[in-house]
Scaffold this motif. Sequence first.
Motif, PDB file in Angstrom:
ATOM      1  N   PHE A   1       0.847  -1.205   0.000  1.00 12.93           N
ATOM      2  CA  PHE A   1       0.000   0.000   0.000  1.00 12.93           C
ATOM      3  C   PHE A   1       0.870   1.237   0.000  1.00 12.93           C
ATOM      4  O   PHE A   1       2.090   1.157   0.200  1.00 12.93           O
ATOM      5  N   MET A   2       0.235   2.377  -0.243  1.00  9.23           N
ATOM      6  CA  MET A   2       0.954   3.648  -0.120  1.00  9.23           C
ATOM      7  C   MET A   2       0.034   4.642   0.558  1.00  9.23           C
ATOM      8  O   MET A   2      -1.188   4.562   0.421  1.00  9.23           O
ATOM      9  N   GLN A   3       0.645   5.532   1.324  1.00 14.03           N
ATOM     10  CA  GLN A   3      -0.150   6.612   1.910  1.00 14.03           C
ATOM     11  C   GLN A   3       0.252   7.904   1.208  1.00 14.03           C
ATOM     12  O   GLN A   3       1.435   8.244   1.119  1.00 14.03           O
ATOM     13  N   LEU A   4      -0.757   8.598   0.707  1.00 16.45           N
ATOM     14  CA  LEU A   4      -0.509   9.824  -0.055  1.00 16.45           C
ATOM     15  C   LEU A   4      -0.771  11.056   0.797  1.00 16.45           C
ATOM     16  O   LEU A   4      -1.797  11.138   1.473  1.00 16.45           O
TER      17      LEU A   4
ATOM     18  N   GLY B   1      -3.371  11.652   5.150  1.00 12.66           N
ATOM     19  CA  GLY B   1      -3.784  11.335   3.782  1.00 12.66           C
ATOM     20  C   GLY B   1      -4.354   9.934   3.656  1.00 12.66           C
ATOM     21  O   GLY B   1      -4.231   9.105   4.556  1.00 12.66           O
ATOM     22  N   PRO B   2      -4.995   9.664   2.520  1.00 15.03           N
ATOM     23  CA  PRO B   2      -5.617   8.349   2.314  1.00 15.03           C
ATOM     24  C   PRO B   2      -4.598   7.249   2.028  1.00 15.03           C
ATOM     25  O   PRO B   2      -3.494   7.512   1.570  1.00 15.03           O
ATOM     26  N   ILE B   3      -5.038   6.001   2.303  1.00 17.34           N
ATOM     27  CA  ILE B   3      -4.216   4.826   2.022  1.00 17.34           C
ATOM     28  C   ILE B   3      -4.701   4.236   0.696  1.00 17.34           C
ATOM     29  O   ILE B   3      -5.899   3.995   0.521  1.00 17.34           O
ATOM     30  N   ALA B   4      -3.771   4.015  -0.218  1.00 18.92           N
ATOM     31  CA  ALA B   4      -4.143   3.444  -1.517  1.00 18.92           C
ATOM     32  C   ALA B   4      -3.602   2.023  -1.631  1.00 18.92           C
ATOM     33  O   ALA B   4      -2.469   1.750  -1.230  1.00 18.92           O
ATOM     34  N   ALA B   5      -4.414   1.138  -2.199  1.00 20.04           N
ATOM     35  CA  ALA B   5      -3.987  -0.251  -2.396  1.00 20.04           C
ATOM     36  C   ALA B   5      -3.432  -0.417  -3.813  1.00 20.04           C
ATOM     37  O   ALA B   5      -3.400   0.534  -4.589  1.00 20.04           O
ATOM     38  N   GLU B   6      -3.024  -1.641  -4.148  1.00 20.84           N
ATOM     39  CA  GLU B   6      -2.368  -1.903  -5.431  1.00 20.84           C
ATOM     40  C   GLU B   6      -3.210  -1.466  -6.638  1.00 20.84           C
ATOM     41  O   GLU B   6      -2.677  -0.981  -7.637  1.00 20.84           O
ATOM     42  N   GLU B   7      -4.532  -1.617  -6.541  1.00 25.42           N
ATOM     43  CA  GLU B   7      -5.419  -1.246  -7.653  1.00 25.42           C
ATOM     44  C   GLU B   7      -5.233   0.216  -8.052  1.00 25.42           C
ATOM     45  O   GLU B   7      -5.541   0.605  -9.175  1.00 25.42           O
ATOM     46  N   ALA B   8      -4.743   1.036  -7.116  1.00 22.03           N
ATOM     47  CA  ALA B   8      -4.621   2.476  -7.409  1.00 22.03           C
ATOM     48  C   ALA B   8      -3.363   2.798  -8.207  1.00 22.03           C
ATOM     49  O   ALA B   8      -3.189   3.933  -8.657  1.00 22.03           O
ATOM     50  N   LEU B   9      -2.498   1.805  -8.406  1.00 19.89           N
ATOM     51  CA  LEU B   9      -1.208   2.111  -9.051  1.00 19.89           C
ATOM     52  C   LEU B   9      -1.358   2.692 -10.456  1.00 19.89           C
ATOM     53  O   LEU B   9      -0.471   3.393 -10.932  1.00 19.89           O
ATOM     54  N   ASP B  10      -2.481   2.392 -11.124  1.00 11.22           N
ATOM     55  CA  ASP B  10      -2.639   2.927 -12.483  1.00 11.22           C
ATOM     56  C   ASP B  10      -3.395   4.260 -12.524  1.00 11.22           C
ATOM     57  O   ASP B  10      -3.669   4.783 -13.609  1.00 11.22           O
ATOM     58  N   VAL B  11      -3.677   4.790 -11.357  1.00 10.55           N
ATOM     59  CA  VAL B  11      -4.330   6.115 -11.309  1.00 10.55           C
ATOM     60  C   VAL B  11      -3.272   7.177 -11.568  1.00 10.55           C
ATOM     61  O   VAL B  11      -2.137   7.076 -11.104  1.00 10.55           O
TER      62      VAL B  11
END
Length: 430
Positions: free
Chosen positions: A281-284, A289-299
Amino acid sequence: MEKSVKIVSKNFNYDNPESLEEYINLGGFKALKKVVRMPKEEIFYTVNVSKLKGRGGAAYPTGRKLEQAAEEKADSKVIVCNADEGEPSTFKDRAILEWAPFKVLEGMIISAYTINANLGYIYIREEYPKLQERMKKAIVLAEKAGFLGENILGREFNLKIKVVSGGGAYVCGEGSALAESIEGKSGRPRMKPPYIKQKGVFGLPTCINNVETLSIIPTLFSGDADDYITSGTVESKGTKFISISGNINKPGVYEIPFGLTLREIVYDIGGGIPNNKEFKFMQLGGASGPIAAEEALDVKYTYEDLKNNGLSIGSGAILVADETNSMVDYIKTVQNFFVHESCGKCTPCREGNKHLSIIIDRFVKGIASEEDYKYINKITNIMKISSFCGLGKSCTSPLMTALKNFKEEFDECIEIIPDSITSEGRKVIV
Ligand SMILES: Cc1cc2nc3c(=O)[nH]c(=O)nc-3n(C[C@H](O)[C@H](O)[C@H](O)COP(=O)(O)O)c2cc1C
Ligand code: SF4
């Protein structure tokens, strides 16, 4: 599209950032000289056309902010450079101040000229003592060269800038708390209205801008303006300084054009995850800030794409975590930060954060119950609606996005209670 660029950072002086002479040789202060000869409408137009949004987290349009500040009628007005940078995992302002003290100063002087401010404060967090000294030296040199002081560049424009240090509280980055702190008081947010643009530092109309925002302003009036404006996307023009950290091969501060995907940022700019581990995951945008999972990598990393996916840029921090990290433990660490940093002025944030911490502790210990989800929803809703300032309103974002994306990890921490114990027999303290 170039992945990492040098547009705003083009004239950053990595070898001798304290030399005013070198800054001038690299094109420094040309923008200020141009601006003081431009009609104010044209200055606003240039900033508005760039679609520059404040880089401190709230993303308020900078052109509009300057126009509003200029409209305030007062004999004395204040410009503030917000270098509090209290958001964990955010360190891009530190890098900008370190490499380009004069560029930030030039951006501040241009902004002050535009809004008719005659007083300026650079509010630098206590933990950056070297930068405080660097900015103090830069101010002295700029004064000697006639870029600060009385009748700057022969115009009816006077500006005095001071460096002030904060005590290290995260909430002091919030505009009105920052104004209190500059006045020497305990940094707690003020009741609004009046807004700081009307009555800020020492009761004077005050315009607060982030370090990065100010560093971009000279570029908009320089020969690099076209390069800047044609970078990025239609709605998110230009570039952004990001700070990448965590489980990443090449942590650091980079200037990137808006529009790269999060995958490009992690793998091409950040060099991917160390030891061939998987991304988790990544926190932006820092701790709130929000936590993004792998699905968000193409955003795409733009204001609009992230917003459409329930994410946000915030301060520009990107913290990456690999597969070995526990989401629940991570959230506990973030929650501890907010318990510590809540200033205590209002009940929803002060008590809400403590209660959330107690509940998250139950997940960490594996003794949580289904009921805890209900408590979390109730408490976070109250905090979002009724907290007094942005800290309490936004600090629930990591927990809620972690629950949205990694619910199964939290579910695994629910205690299985033998049938012989009824729910009444199980005391839950919230
Ligand atoms: C709790 C809290 C902390 C903040 N910390 C910072 C900070 O460290 N630096 C910053 O520039 N803005 C911070 N902000 C945002 C500022 O209040 C403000 O929006 C910003 O400095 C305005 O500058 P900009 O328009 O250039 O972004 C914070 C806001 C909140 C609510
Ligand atoms: S929301 Fe939190 S930080 Fe803001 S005033 Fe209330 S207690 Fe203080």
